[in-house]
Design an enzyme around this catalytic site. Structure first.
Site, mmCIF file in Angstrom:
data_model
loop_
_atom_site.group_PDB
_atom_site.id
_atom_site.type_symbol
_atom_site.label_atom_id
_atom_site.label_comp_id
_atom_site.label_asym_id
_atom_site.label_seq_id
_atom_site.Cartn_x
_atom_site.Cartn_y
_atom_site.Cartn_z
ATOM 1 N N ARG A 26 37.386 40.729 21.283
ATOM 2 C CA ARG A 26 36.784 39.413 21.071
ATOM 3 C C ARG A 26 36.803 39.104 19.578
ATOM 4 N NH1 ARG A 26 33.360 42.335 24.579
ATOM 5 N NH2 ARG A 26 33.185 41.445 26.685
ATOM 6 N N LYS A 82 29.430 43.644 23.348
ATOM 7 C CA LYS A 82 28.185 43.058 23.834
ATOM 8 C C LYS A 82 27.185 44.153 24.186
ATOM 9 C CE LYS A 82 30.134 38.750 25.656
ATOM 10 N NZ LYS A 82 30.268 37.879 26.852
ATOM 11 N N HIS A 132 40.238 33.396 21.817
ATOM 12 C CA HIS A 132 39.916 33.852 23.166
ATOM 13 C C HIS A 132 41.159 33.804 24.050
ATOM 14 C CE1 HIS A 132 37.118 35.050 26.245
ATOM 15 N NE2 HIS A 132 37.491 34.064 27.043
ATOM 16 N N ARG A 138 43.137 36.942 23.519
ATOM 17 C CA ARG A 138 42.541 38.032 24.296
ATOM 18 C C ARG A 138 42.986 37.943 25.758
ATOM 19 N NH1 ARG A 138 37.865 41.373 25.060
ATOM 20 N NH2 ARG A 138 36.540 40.784 26.824
ATOM 21 N N HIS A 148 34.587 45.035 29.678
ATOM 22 C CA HIS A 148 33.824 44.379 30.739
ATOM 23 C C HIS A 148 32.937 45.397 31.442
ATOM 24 C CE1 HIS A 148 36.931 40.895 31.144
ATOM 25 N NE2 HIS A 148 36.033 40.659 30.219
ATOM 26 N N TYR A 163 38.635 37.130 34.885
ATOM 27 C CA TYR A 163 39.128 36.837 33.548
ATOM 28 C C TYR A 163 40.648 36.874 33.472
ATOM 29 C CZ TYR A 163 39.175 37.091 28.437
ATOM 30 O OH TYR A 163 39.380 36.837 27.104
#
Length: 303
Positions: free
Chosen positions: A154, A178, A249, A252, A275, A284
């Protein structure tokens, strides 16, 4: 807003930061969503957190729908309400959790644009040609694009990298994603060459006492931010005929798609992207029609 509700909101935000380790972006979004919920309650005569019930939550979401908000925004607000209600119940602010039976529309499953493999190659060639002039910003932008496409990180993860997070010998990045979760991500030979050029020819020309360990720097020597990387991607894509203006993005997403088209395992792509669940990766990424046909023709006895 009433003082009791204001105090509850402040405590909830502290919980998101200290206990849930949510990102500043998520904290701001959830704070805004719960504040909007509280303002809705006050407009309807509620005076405390304990007045929050399932009918109130359903009425609030219904109002969001009629006001024209997107399904993704409404789904996020419902998620924020569920998180808040679960916390408020544990904290004794609510006698029971009113959000247990709260339904909300599914998020829109729109995928970002994706570059064809040749377009991605052309984009990186353009970045490489621009870097040939020796401008440290051009060297940085080449590195940023190479790492975005090579590793699938990201853009926020990219600008958060420190010099020590790059292992050139093994060609891997130590990425903090994240939830402050770390993972190790490989990158390719062209990206490794871009790293060496940046560290030897670009970064030394920009580094100052304010730089710290940051890998990517701006003109003034401070850590580069996401806006600078986005601007570089958009600017360089203008020189690739027929390419969609996908942004970081999209690079990615392109990386993940091209891995799948090349035969990569879906779980491997999940690990690469960071993920938490395979379901996210399935949403995705998408597999090309050509690969589906090839798999069918190879595997099905009546193909």
């Amino acid at each position: 807003m009433l003082a009791e509700l204001d105090d509850t909101l402040a405590e909830f935000v502290r919980h998101l930061s200290a206990e849930r380790n949510r990102s500043p972006h998520t904290q701001r979004a959830y704070e805004a969503d719960v504040r909007a919920l509280f303002e809705f309650m006050v407009d309807r005569g509620c005076t405390s957190t304990a007045d929050l019930t399932l009918p109130v939550l359903r009425s609030w979401l219904a109002e969001q729908t009629t006001s024209g908000l997107s399904r993704s925004t409404i789904a996020r607000r419902a998620a924020a309400a569920r998180t808040f209600c679960a916390w408020a119940t544990r904290a004794g602010r609510l006698p029971r959790n009113p959000a247990l039976r709260l339904a909300a529309p599914r998020r829109d499953r729109t995928l970002p644009g994706v570059l064809a493999q040749q377009q991605a190659s052309d984009l990186l060639d353009v970045a490489g040609l621009a870097a040939d002039d020796g401008d440290p910003i051009h060297l940085r932008d080449r590195l940023a694009l190479e790492l975005l496409y090579s590793s699938g990180v990201r853009v926020g993860e990219l600008v958060g990298l420190d010099v020590d997070d790059v292992d050139l010998e093994r060609r891997v990045l130590r990425v903090t994603g994240k939830g402050n979760k770390q993972r190790v991500v490989p990158f390719g030979v062209p990206a490794a060459e871009a790293v060496r050029s940046w560290l030897s020819l670009g970064r030394p020309l920009l580094v100052t006492h304010d730089s710290g360990p940051a890998l990517l720097l701006g003109r003034r020597g401070r850590r580069a931010d996401q806006r600078q990387v986005r601007a570089a991607v958009h600017s360089l894509l203008e020189h690739v005929p027929g390419a969609d203006d996908v942004g970081p993005h999209g690079l990615r997403h392109s990386a993940a798609t091209h891995l799948l088209e090349g035969g990569a395992d879906l779980r491997a792509v999940q690990e690469l992207l960071g993920h938490a669940t395979l379901a996210t990766t399935q949403i995705y990424t998408h597999v090309s029609v050509e690969r589906l046909k090839a798999t069918y023709e190879q595997a099905h006895p009546r193909a």
